[in-house]
Write an enzyme that holds these catalytic residues in place. Structure first.
Site, PDB file in Angstrom:
ATOM      1  N   ASP A 248       0.828  -1.268  -0.132  1.00  0.00           N
ATOM      2  CA  ASP A 248      -0.015   0.171  -0.155  1.00  0.00           C
ATOM      3  C   ASP A 248       0.729   1.255  -0.058  1.00  0.00           C
ATOM      4  OD1 ASP A 248      -2.821  -0.824   0.456  1.00  0.00           O
ATOM      5  OD2 ASP A 248      -1.780  -1.892   1.989  1.00  0.00           O
TER       6      ASP A 248
ATOM      7  N   ARG B 108       3.772   2.918   3.098  1.00  0.00           N
ATOM      8  CA  ARG B 108       4.545   1.826   3.819  1.00  0.00           C
ATOM      9  C   ARG B 108       6.102   2.246   3.433  1.00  0.00           C
ATOM     10  NH1 ARG B 108      -0.048   1.057   6.106  1.00  0.00           N
ATOM     11  NH2 ARG B 108      -1.516  -0.373   5.216  1.00  0.00           N
TER      12      ARG B 108
ATOM     13  N   ARG C  37      -7.416  10.534   1.809  1.00  0.00           N
ATOM     14  CA  ARG C  37      -6.837   9.469   0.895  1.00  0.00           C
ATOM     15  C   ARG C  37      -7.548   9.620  -0.460  1.00  0.00           C
ATOM     16  NH1 ARG C  37      -7.894   4.132   4.101  1.00  0.00           N
ATOM     17  NH2 ARG C  37      -6.789   3.202   2.329  1.00  0.00           N
TER      18      ARG C  37
ATOM     19  N   LYS D 236      -9.272   1.194  -5.675  1.00  0.00           N
ATOM     20  CA  LYS D 236     -10.094   0.684  -4.494  1.00  0.00           C
ATOM     21  C   LYS D 236     -10.720   1.915  -3.874  1.00  0.00           C
ATOM     22  CE  LYS D 236      -5.953   1.346  -1.632  1.00  0.00           C
ATOM     23  NZ  LYS D 236      -5.000   1.106  -0.607  1.00  0.00           N
ATOM     24  N   HIS D 237     -11.769   1.513  -3.096  1.00  0.00           N
ATOM     25  CA  HIS D 237     -12.377   0.449  -2.531  1.00  0.00           C
ATOM     26  C   HIS D 237     -13.833   0.105  -3.189  1.00  0.00           C
ATOM     27  CE1 HIS D 237      -9.526   2.355   0.295  1.00  0.00           C
ATOM     28  NE2 HIS D 237      -9.098   1.058   0.607  1.00  0.00           N
TER      29      HIS D 237
ATOM     30  N   HIS E  17     -11.964  -0.919   9.234  1.00  0.00           N
ATOM     31  CA  HIS E  17     -11.022  -1.698  10.140  1.00  0.00           C
ATOM     32  C   HIS E  17     -11.534  -2.231  11.336  1.00  0.00           C
ATOM     33  CE1 HIS E  17      -8.262   0.516   7.127  1.00  0.00           C
ATOM     34  NE2 HIS E  17      -7.477  -0.596   7.531  1.00  0.00           N
TER      35      HIS E  17
ATOM     36  N   ASP F 231     -10.203  -6.590   0.085  1.00  0.00           N
ATOM     37  CA  ASP F 231      -9.607  -5.873   1.210  1.00  0.00           C
ATOM     38  C   ASP F 231      -9.148  -6.757   2.393  1.00  0.00           C
ATOM     39  OD1 ASP F 231      -8.304  -3.774   2.739  1.00  0.00           O
ATOM     40  OD2 ASP F 231     -10.045  -2.551   2.634  1.00  0.00           O
TER      41      ASP F 231
END
Length: 615
Positions: A152, A161, A224, A254-255, A267, A340
């Site tokens: 990601d 990341r 995002r 995504k998503h 999450h 996901d």
């Protein structure tokens, strides 16, 4: 032929893929398709089709099931890892090393992480060496099938990341690019990200985010997303798909079918998208259609319910009407559908570890990302195949797509990278220069009621007080380079009364106060009240506004903070806090850069989408 060229050529026959899969399945179990059959099915030479069928002939059912999974592994080397990494791998898989995990499951892919524990990412040469080691472990199996290595890396500071410590170029995030509005800049940003990831052996980026952010209180998407205008989001997403292609990297939109108008973080819970079918067609789906038209390789599902498409309340990840009916059949998408992460509560809280992967696969997913209990998930899918719940034909359809994806992207032909050359790619000065110049075109000047900006040159005594250790220090460093004397008082996301009192006292006698905020306007959806962090940050800002010192407030994350302190005379939005964005902010403060960013979202009751001042 380059990976990009091959990928694009392969996509020209997207409509033929379904036919190719249909032809391949009977032959995969019995014999390789002949040249005439393959050509009739695909409209092209049988080389790729024949290779896929040949590979599938030599794969056991267990190996085919393995290809469906994308797993995480602990450690910075495929074979030599720390004791902590061994513990992580043992807990997840009952093995010590990443290479052993690959040998055990023969998965279709691996995803890299830093913050969640696996600690895969150090410097470029290390990551490239890890990637090569993982590919070697995969290619030691028979038949030899390389991994899809994913990460990601969305751009910006939220989901990156490969952060500053890795040396990767920190391109601005999606909403900053939305404020910029340039498809050329969006494409170049994706190209830089793709080029650097490809250099360390990553083959797919789980980006771009294609969600249209309509909910100011969205707790998981926010900056995002490129913004609230479906047409603008579509244009930027399509440009990014092309940019990733130019960087020789596969991308994922995504998503699906859209996570931008939700009030719950998937999450931690299961959000509901309440849009009607007409609203979905007008708002949420266009960016995904644009990505498909641009040749996107894969689309990631969202753990959200969408009653307008599936009134049963199944999350999109587990919904056949959404994944097969809408995405495959109505929208004609023939690439990979990737879930996901299945360890997110949006999936795991409702579906046990042996149910989620089977339900997602039956719904239409091809690859299953990070199941919370891999042994249970793998066994459940294998059992479902062996007992007929998942047909062999359905299994082969997904395996065919996965292998085709790897062939299209030349992972079979070129699975390894030059670890010694990777640092030079990360350190490319043109990448850094482009990151800065693109960032310079993203800052939005929301308010300048007192004409405080641009600041006049010359010595100043400036207090930088508010959110973020690196943010306050970075702003102060930029001011110091321009001759200012600075004092920094960092107070986190929830400043205490003592923090606020200290800031007010420090503001006395200063020429200027700069206050960075991070979501100073945010509502707890469970209570309908402002969060403690937003209350405390608002209190800090208002206390500083009550001093006699001029104040510049800059929202570093979501752009809605001005709602909490509409009396502030000077407000900017940066939509992120990379080092380049901090430098851009200071350049705007001094008039070295004319602010050109426009709000890509509406600030309810205050400013329309597209608002933005210039000098």
């Amino acid at each position: 032929m380059s990976r990009t060229t091959l990928t694009r050529c392969g996509r020209l026959a997207a409509a033929g893929l379904a036919a190719a899969v249909a032809v391949a399945m009977p032959y995969a179990a019995t014999h390789a398709a002949g040249p005439e059959e393959a050509t009739a099915a695909t409209g092209k030479t049988p080389t790729q089709h024949g290779k896929i069928v040949s590979l599938m002939q030599h794969m056991s059912v267990q190996q085919k099931v393995g290809q469906l999974f994308v797993i995480e592994v602990y450690g910075r080397d495929a074979n030599n890892v720390s004791d902590a990494a061994k513990t992580g791998n043992q807990k997840l898989y009952g093995v010590d090393t990443p290479a052993q995990a690959i040998a055990k499951y023969q998965p279709g892919g691996v995803i890299y992480f830093t913050t969640r524990g696996p600690d895969n990412i150090g410097d470029p040469a290390q990551v490239a060496t890890l990637s090569n080691g993982l590919q070697q472990a995969a290619l030691q199996q028979r038949p030899k099938i390389p991994l899809n290595i994913a990460v990601d890396q969305e751009g910006g500071a939220l989901v990156a990341r490969f952060g500053p410590a890795s040396g990767a170029t920190q391109m601005p995030g999606q909403m900053a690019l939305g404020a910029n509005g340039s498809t050329a800049d969006a494409a170049r940003s994706a190209e830089v990200i793709g080029t650097e990831l490809a250099a360390v052996g990553v083959t797919q980026d789980y980006a771009p985010v294609a969600d249209v952010n309509l909910n100011p209180n969205n707790p998981v998407i926010g900056i995002r997303s490129p913004g609230a205008d479906p047409a603008a989001v579509s244009d930027l997403v399509a440009a990014e798909v092309e940019g990733f292609d130019d960087g020789d990297l596969s991308s994922i939109a995504k998503h699906f079918p859209g996570h931008g108008d939700t009030g719950t973080d998937s999450h931690y819970g299961l959000p509901e998208v309440t849009h009607t079918r007409e609203q979905l067609e007008e708002i949420d789906l266009p960016p995904f259609k644009a990505a498909i038209d641009a040749g996107i390789d894969a689309i990631m599902t969202a753990h959200v319910t969408v009653p307008a498409i599936d009134p049963t309340g199944e999350p999109a990840t587990m919904s056949e009407p959404i994944l097969t009916g809408l995405l495959r059949e109505e929208m004609g998408f023939d690439g990979l559908i990737v879930t996901d992460a299945l360890d997110m509560q949006g999936a795991a809280a409702t579906y046990p570890a042996d149910v989620a992967p089977v339900e997602a696969f039956l719904a239409g997913a091809d690859q299953l990302l990070i199941p919370p209990k891999m042994d249970i998930a793998y066994a459940a899918v294998l059992d479902a195949v062996e007992n007929g719940t998942i047909s062999r034909k359905r299994l082969d359809e997904s395996v065919y797509r996965i292998l085709k994806h790897k062939l299209d992207n030349e992972i079979f032909a070129d699975p390894y990278v030059d670890a010694a050359a990777a640092p030079a790619v990360f350190n490319n000065p043109l990448h850094k220069a482009d990151a800065q110049s693109i960032s310079d075109r993203t800052t939005t000047l929301v308010k300048n009621d007192d004409d405080l900006l641009p600041l006049a040159p010359g010595p100043k005594n400036v207090l930088v007080a508010g959110w973020g250790v690196d943010t306050t220090a970075g702003i102060a460093a930029g001011l110091q380079k321009r001759g200012a004397t600075t004092q920094v008082l960092q107070s986190g996301t929830t400043p205490t009364d003592a923090n606020i009192a200290a800031a007010v006292q420090a503001a006395e006698g200063k020429d200027l106060v700069v206050v960075p905020t991070n979501n100073a306007w945010q509502i707890n959806p469970a209570t309908g009240q402002a969060t403690p962090a937003s209350v405390a940050q608002t209190k800090l800002v208002k206390a500083l506004l009550d001093t006699d010192t001029p104040v510049v407030v800059t929202a570093m994350r979501n752009p809605y903070d001005v709602t909490s302190f509409p009396e502030a005379a000077t407000v900017l939005n940066t939509y992120g806090y990379t080092s380049h964005q901090l430098e851009s902010l200071v350049r705007v403060l001094y008039g070295e850069v004319d602010p050109s960013g426009k709000l890509p979202v509406e600030i309810p009751d205050l400013y329309p989408l597209g608002h933005g001042l210039s000098y």
